[in-house]
Design an enzyme around this catalytic site. Sequence first.
Site, mmCIF file in Angstrom:
data_model
loop_
_atom_site.group_PDB
_atom_site.id
_atom_site.type_symbol
_atom_site.label_atom_id
_atom_site.label_comp_id
_atom_site.label_asym_id
_atom_site.label_seq_id
_atom_site.Cartn_x
_atom_site.Cartn_y
_atom_site.Cartn_z
ATOM 1 C CG ASP A 1 -1.952 1.052 1.218
ATOM 2 O OD1 ASP A 1 -1.911 1.906 0.316
ATOM 3 O OD2 ASP A 1 -2.822 1.041 2.095
ATOM 4 C CD1 TRP A 6 2.864 -2.520 6.321
ATOM 5 C CD2 TRP A 6 1.218 -4.027 6.317
ATOM 6 N NE1 TRP A 6 2.306 -2.526 5.079
ATOM 7 C CE2 TRP A 6 1.293 -3.443 5.051
ATOM 8 C CE3 TRP A 6 0.255 -5.007 6.557
ATOM 9 C CZ2 TRP A 6 0.454 -3.812 4.014
ATOM 10 C CZ3 TRP A 6 -0.587 -5.364 5.531
ATOM 11 C CH2 TRP A 6 -0.484 -4.769 4.282
ATOM 12 C CG ASP A 20 6.331 2.585 4.846
ATOM 13 O OD1 ASP A 20 5.984 1.774 3.970
ATOM 14 O OD2 ASP A 20 5.527 3.165 5.603
ATOM 15 C CG ASP A 40 -4.683 2.647 5.528
ATOM 16 O OD1 ASP A 40 -4.399 2.764 4.334
ATOM 17 O OD2 ASP A 40 -5.647 1.995 5.946
#
Lengths: 379, 185
Positions: free
Chosen positions: B89, B114, B133, B162
């Site tokens: 995502d 995650w 990330d 998110d």
Amino acid sequence: MHKRLAIAASAILFLFVASGVARAQLRPDQMTSLRLAAPQPHWAYVLDMPNAVPQVTKIYIVDTDRQKMLGQLNGGYLASFVMSPDHREYYMVGTFYSRVWHGTRTDAVEILDASTLNFKGEVVIPPKRLLIVPKNNSAGITPDGRFMLVENLTPATSVSVIDLKARRFVGEIETPGCVQVLVSGPRRFSSMCADGSILTVHLDDSGKAKTRKQSKPFFDPSKDPVFDQPVIAGTDAYFDSYHGMIYKVDLSGDVAKAEPGWSALDDADRKASWRPGGWQTIAESAGGAKIYLLMHQGGEWTHKQDGKEVWVLDTAKKTRISRIPLKTDAYSIRVSSGANPILESLSLVQSQLETYSLPDGKYLGVYHGLGAPFLIYGL
Amino acid sequence: MDKIVEQMTRMVAQRTSRRGFLARLGRLVAGGLIIPLLPVNRVLSQAVAQAAESAPGATPVPEGLEAMVKHGNPNDDTACDYWKYCAIDGYLCSCCGGGSHDCPPGASPSPTSWVGTCRHPGDGKDYIISYRDCCGKTPCGRCLCTNTKGEMPLYRTQLDSDLIWCFGAPTMVYHCSTAEIVGVK
């Protein structure tokens, strides 16, 4: 000589006529900053998280009755928007790096005047607030306007308490394993926990935790998780699940009490793969007597797919009242408050807000150019 | 499974200061709830079982970005359908000067992440993927993917995509997303 006189006379005449013309022209503009009237139920507050540079969050204030942009609020990186209960102040809870993309991190509650939209002041809070694509309930305010509650996630979870009257940070309340602030009373908030339970915290008048009690799990997160953006009506929270279950949770006591869940779908709906999805997927009106679900047709793990319809449900009878087909697929919905509620639907892809009358679901209009709109707030 | 959890714990321990890690762990355990840290095996088995039944849903991509999203090739690491990205995502680091598990120059890999599980199309095995990330620059803005297979709400923090997963990185400024193989499920 006569010639000269004639020229002079012509010049005078010209000046006279010219000045006459000047008198008939538009007056010079007087530049000013407009002010807003008192907020109205049909004003939509649309949160835009600019995708390329989310260091500035925007709130567009749109008068949906007149399809008119009224103004804009700014906040920091991935900011949360909160409105004071008397509608006189807005708050943007944001994060700031001293050099925008690096440097020292500061988190602050910025206070804005609801009439001028001017910055009025700020309260600096510990630099640990939850940073996420903006969601409802990451910050909240008590109904008396006294305390602001801000979710922290580092990834350890806690809630920062801000005394808005004294304009100061009061302290932090640990909420291990539980997230977000569902405010349901002047000195009470609840958080959603990893095992499907709810933690309820009561505050004293100084903003410190007085009691902290966890309910039993009311759903199984590993089988059918509820969305993490429930809608709150008074002291009740309504949750919708990935598979279309509805849970009403009474947050008014020391311990949250959940009613047994019920399905928004019948067998035919299930066969046709209807399920809730999007970002802000549930709304309410009439104190929770009706709830609204953003629905699409899709398989497992389609919980973020745009919705094609809004289903209106009667929470007392646990039945569906109507289905409202949307003109444009939506990512978020909200129902406005007040005597004449309207349905507002937001399309992230189309960058627009549509409105529909209730209960008939008649399309009212559209407002374009809202950036990357994720959330709708209102009175 | 135990091996993988052990491996992941080692990885995190190696990449973060031990004191900081223990402090965070201590706080998570403080209330008798360790669930956010170790939901991986239980939830993932569910997630995979459910995800195997159908394809992940298409999620909206903001205007102007649609053209940059590629689909259809499980072997192209600049496409949303690249096998490791089944639950990614964000903007693909592969399109931003990095790789499927490398940060672009000047961006820092986050020590925290995650997790998801993706099936390799070649060997048919389910791999545990750590979605880490890259942090320290504003969003890359290229190749946005919003795959949601196995993605859970925020109260299941470890499975929420998110969040800005830059905990432990020099700044919490999100740049792009990678997918790192942690082990076979």
